[in-house]
Design a protein around this motif. Structure first.
Motif, mmCIF file in Angstrom:
data_model
loop_
_atom_site.group_PDB
_atom_site.id
_atom_site.type_symbol
_atom_site.label_atom_id
_atom_site.label_comp_id
_atom_site.label_asym_id
_atom_site.label_seq_id
_atom_site.Cartn_x
_atom_site.Cartn_y
_atom_site.Cartn_z
ATOM 1 N N LEU A 49 -60.647 -17.866 -7.479
ATOM 2 C CA LEU A 49 -59.448 -17.903 -8.289
ATOM 3 C C LEU A 49 -58.267 -17.067 -8.141
ATOM 4 O O LEU A 49 -58.795 -15.827 -7.981
ATOM 5 N N ARG B 227 -56.182 -25.504 -19.159
ATOM 6 C CA ARG B 227 -56.753 -25.160 -17.828
ATOM 7 C C ARG B 227 -57.896 -26.407 -17.614
ATOM 8 O O ARG B 227 -58.890 -26.118 -16.834
ATOM 9 N N GLU C 206 -58.139 -26.993 -13.542
ATOM 10 C CA GLU C 206 -58.807 -25.727 -13.132
ATOM 11 C C GLU C 206 -60.315 -25.948 -13.187
ATOM 12 O O GLU C 206 -61.196 -25.561 -12.121
ATOM 13 N N ILE D 41 -63.632 -26.431 -10.602
ATOM 14 C CA ILE D 41 -64.559 -25.383 -10.438
ATOM 15 C C ILE D 41 -65.754 -26.209 -10.609
ATOM 16 O O ILE D 41 -66.934 -26.158 -9.839
ATOM 17 N N THR E 39 -62.492 -13.706 -8.906
ATOM 18 C CA THR E 39 -61.029 -13.677 -9.453
ATOM 19 C C THR E 39 -60.301 -12.528 -8.480
ATOM 20 O O THR E 39 -60.772 -11.533 -8.380
ATOM 21 N N HIS F 187 -60.649 -22.816 -2.890
ATOM 22 C CA HIS F 187 -59.917 -21.749 -3.644
ATOM 23 C C HIS F 187 -59.196 -22.626 -4.872
ATOM 24 O O HIS F 187 -58.844 -23.733 -4.713
ATOM 25 N N VAL F 188 -58.814 -22.037 -5.862
ATOM 26 C CA VAL F 188 -58.218 -22.437 -7.076
ATOM 27 C C VAL F 188 -57.062 -21.642 -7.672
ATOM 28 O O VAL F 188 -57.139 -20.347 -7.821
ATOM 29 N N ASP F 189 -55.899 -22.321 -7.350
ATOM 30 C CA ASP F 189 -54.619 -21.494 -7.665
ATOM 31 C C ASP F 189 -54.515 -21.624 -9.267
ATOM 32 O O ASP F 189 -54.285 -22.750 -9.925
ATOM 33 N N VAL F 190 -54.455 -20.320 -9.781
ATOM 34 C CA VAL F 190 -54.217 -20.249 -11.493
ATOM 35 C C VAL F 190 -52.885 -19.848 -11.844
ATOM 36 O O VAL F 190 -52.506 -18.601 -11.448
ATOM 37 N N LYS G 225 -56.726 -15.386 -15.196
ATOM 38 C CA LYS G 225 -58.055 -15.704 -14.469
ATOM 39 C C LYS G 225 -59.525 -15.240 -14.773
ATOM 40 O O LYS G 225 -60.476 -15.937 -14.959
ATOM 41 N N ALA H 147 -62.603 -17.683 -15.348
ATOM 42 C CA ALA H 147 -63.956 -17.425 -14.758
ATOM 43 C C ALA H 147 -65.231 -17.208 -15.855
ATOM 44 O O ALA H 147 -66.251 -17.994 -15.462
#
Length: 707
Positions: free
Chosen positions: A288, A268, A271, A275, A398, A411-414, A296, A300
């Motif tokens: 997320l 990760r 990601e 952040i 999340t 926005h963070v795509d996990v 997620k 976080a």
């Protein structure tokens, strides 16, 4: 055990251990093999099952008076008892109520309940039996819960201003549990508020020596910040009376509510960098989003721990409950009251207007640098009123949905993890023992790249050291039991997916039909055919499935149904007879393949050959090289559909016959040419899943279908 005020003799050590194992799962049937594992671990004697029966028979004679408490219930035994008959159940009831009262700001009521719960403890849990194996681990966990409850009890006493009386007890507790930093911080704070700041700072030096001597580590960030606040005589450390409620003692202490950091977080880094960049660039909100079980929440919490030093005014954590099956998400006003109580030191909050409560939250967070983690959010409406103003605080949200309507948001795509990272995570969680790489690769592939699934199989492997990777692979490879195998203790892939399905409205029927039809891929025309509705209805259903990450987009108009989602959907009741949807989907394949056949052979016709896909797409399919990849990608779908159609009988068998007929132009040796002779870009007949020989599908092997 007591009956009529008299202690009862419970027999041998193993007999008492059996009683403890049943009490820990009172009211639930405990299988015999589980009892054997709890009592003897990985190497039970050959007579273990017979011994269990003997112990149970002897215990039944002791336990069963006027009421039968110990019952034989396949595949094991059931111990029944009223909640007031077992101190363990009474303790759990008091503890839950106490923690809820404390969270709701009713500190005095919480302190009384904590005291009642802790009064039921007399020494360690089940201290007269030998602790070993899984049973010992469960008893150790009970003792750990007791220490946590002691910390919560001390917290309630400090909120009530009982500083001087708490000091001797905290002294004793820190000697008994010298590595519990929260107890040390409570002792420091109690000394400081009792008017002895020097004694509080001396406590810090003492805990530092203890941690360095025993663990070789320095005190954690919470203790270090508390020492710094004491040295600076931070007024926020004092217990104060607010003008709003003179009878309530409130304490403005920096909240430290983050759950423990995860021990293993792999794959990760990208990601986490996003952040970090958002926090560095003063982005107030990072959201997320990703599918169920992708990690997620762990990401976080880990990111919040990494950034904690940049936000010295504290960290808040709230589980919004959107991913809990069979329970409603937490309402914004309840969350606002909880945040306001925490930030104002625990005083009561009686606001009922969400707008007023949100304004109060912005006031309390003004000028403070906080991290607020809003975990498991349902949608934008649930979190919009929980966001502080532009004060330098950071909010990490999340959600399974992408909260696109929030602004400004990073926005963070996990997404799922690559197989190599999943294999590394499994190895990290199970220990240094080397595993057979091909079997490990197969195991993680069956986990769909979900860290939750990997953690479950790792926990099962670690809990049974003698269990091989091959045995886990065999359990997961059977699609009928894979979701059962992906369940351990409170972790469950099925429960996680059920929470996503619970949020569906427009997409619910389509997901159930995809599961009933066992479709691996889907595009809009198939969705329309399955639903029997309009293109708008199909697109709306697909959009919601995509929004909740129950399907994955693999092209402009193509979606993949992840294997675990498909298996869970197959367990859902479709709520209708699937014969009609199956007929419509088969008909769609007949028409599409008939259109490709006409393009290949130059024929023109009507009937079943009427193109459903449109002239533009039919022209695009005229090139066999473009059609072949599409055909290969559809083989799994057709295999599942053909199997179901064959089992259903006519008129669906007629659709199968027609489907076979339109496939004939694609069959034949690659070297041949001419109408109906085949196309070099298409597989030979022997390579296709046609119903003309043995029909093989996982779970449905060696079934004959007619030509």
């Amino acid at each position: 055990m007591r009956r009529d005020g008299t202690d009862q003799e419970l027999g041998t050590a193993k007999q008492r251990s059996l009683l403890v194992a049943l009490l820990l799962d009172v009211g639930r049937v405990v299988p015999v093999d589980r009892l054997v594992e709890l009592l003897w671990g990985a190497e039970p004697p050959r007579s273990a099952v017979a011994n269990i029966r003997t112990y149970a028979s002897r215990l039944r004679a002791v336990l069963n008076g006027e009421t039968e408490h110990l019952l034989s219930r396949p595949p094991g035994y059931l111990l029944t008892a009223h909640a007031d008959e077992v101190d363990f159940l009474r303790y759990e009831r008091f503890a839950r109520r106490a923690q809820q009262e404390l969270a709701d700001g009713r500190t005095a009521a919480a302190e009384a309940l904590f005291r009642q719960a802790l009064s039921l403890w007399r020494g360690a849990a089940a201290e007269d039996i030998r602790r070993s194996g899984p049973l010992g681990a469960r008893l150790d966990a009970l003792d750990e819960q007791r220490v946590t409850l002691l910390e919560d009890w001390m917290e309630s006493r400090l909120r009530l201003g009982d500083h001087r009386a708490a000091i001797p007890e905290l002294r004793e507790l820190t000697k008994t549990h010298p590595l519990r930093e929260r107890l040390w911080s409570q002792l420091m704070l109690a000394q400081y508020r009792a008017g002895n700041p020097g004694a509080g700072l001396a406590v810090f030096n003492e805990v530092r020596r203890t941690l360095v001597d025993q663990l070789g580590v320095e005190p954690g960030p919470a203790l270090t910040r508390l020492q710094a606040a004491m040295l600076a005589h931070d007024p926020g450390l004092r217990a104060e009376h607010t003008g709003a409620d003179p009878g309530t003692t409130t304490v403005r202490v920096c909240p430290r509510e983050l759950p423990p950091d995860v021990s293993a977080l792999l794959g990760r880094s990208a990601e986490l960098d996003r952040i970090d960049d958002a926090a560095r660039n003063s982005a107030p909100v990072v959201a997320l989003h990703g599918p169920a079980g992708v990690g997620k929440s762990a990401l976080a919490v880990h990111a919040a721990h990494r950034l904690a030093e940049r936000y010295p005014d504290g960290q808040l954590y709230v589980d919004l409950g959107a991913n809990e099956p069979r329970s409603a998400p937490v309402t914004p006003i309840c969350v606002l009251r909880r945040l306001l109580r925490t930030l104002s030191g625990g005083g009561p909050v009686d606001l009922d207007d969400p707008l007023e409560a949100a304004a109060r939250l912005r006031t309390l967070t003004a000028g403070r640098r906080l991290i607020l983690v809003l975990d498991n959010a349902l949608d934008e409406g649930q979190v919009r009123g929980l966001l502080p103003g532009r004060t330098g605080s950071l909010v990490i949200i999340t959600s399974r949905r992408m909260l696109a309507a929030l602004d400004p948001v990073a926005h963070v795509d996990v997404g799922p993890l690559p197989p190599a990272v999943c294999a590394g995570l499994f190895a990290r969680l199970t220990g240094p023992e080397p595993a057979c790489r091909p079997e490990l690769d197969q195991l993680v592939e069956l986990c769909d790249g979900l860290p939750l699934a990997v953690r479950i199989v790792a926990a099962r492997a670690a809990g049974r050291p003698g269990r091989s990777i091959r045995s886990l692979v065999e359990q997961l490879a059977d699609e009928r039991t894979r979701l059962d195998a992906l369940c351990h203790d409170s972790l469950s892939i099925r429960a996680s997916l059920a929470a996503s399905c619970q949020q569906l409205t427009h997409g619910s029927r389509l997901l159930r039909l995809l599961g009933a039809l066992a479709l691996r891929t889907v595009h809009p025309a198939i969705a329309v055919a399955a639903l029997g509705g309009s293109r708008f209805e199909g697109d709306r259903a697909l959009d919601q499935l995509l929004e909740l990450r129950l399907i994955e987009q693999r092209g402009p108009a193509r979606y993949r149904v992840p294997d675990l989602v498909r298996l869970h959907a197959a367990e859902l009741d479709p709520g209708e007879d699937v014969q009609a949807p199956l007929y419509r989907v088969l008909s769609w394949y007949v028409r599409r393949l008939a259109g490709s056949a006409r393009c290949q052979t130059g024929e023109r016709g009507g009937g079943d050959a009427a193109p459903l896909i449109g002239a533009r797409e039919e022209r695009r399919r005229a090139d066999g090289g473009a059609a072949a990849p599409w055909w290969r990608s559809e083989q799994a779908n057709l295999q599942a559909l053909l199997h179901q159609a064959y089992r259903s009988g006519r008129p669906l068998t007629q659709r199968v016959e027609r489907l076979v007929a339109v496939l004939q132009p694609f069959a034949g040796p690659p070297a041949t040419r001419g109408p109906g002779a085949g196309h070099p870009a298409f597989p030979r007949t022997a390579d296709l899943p046609l119903p003309t020989g043995r029909f093989n599908l996982p779970g449905h092997t060696d079934e004959r279908m007619p030509r």
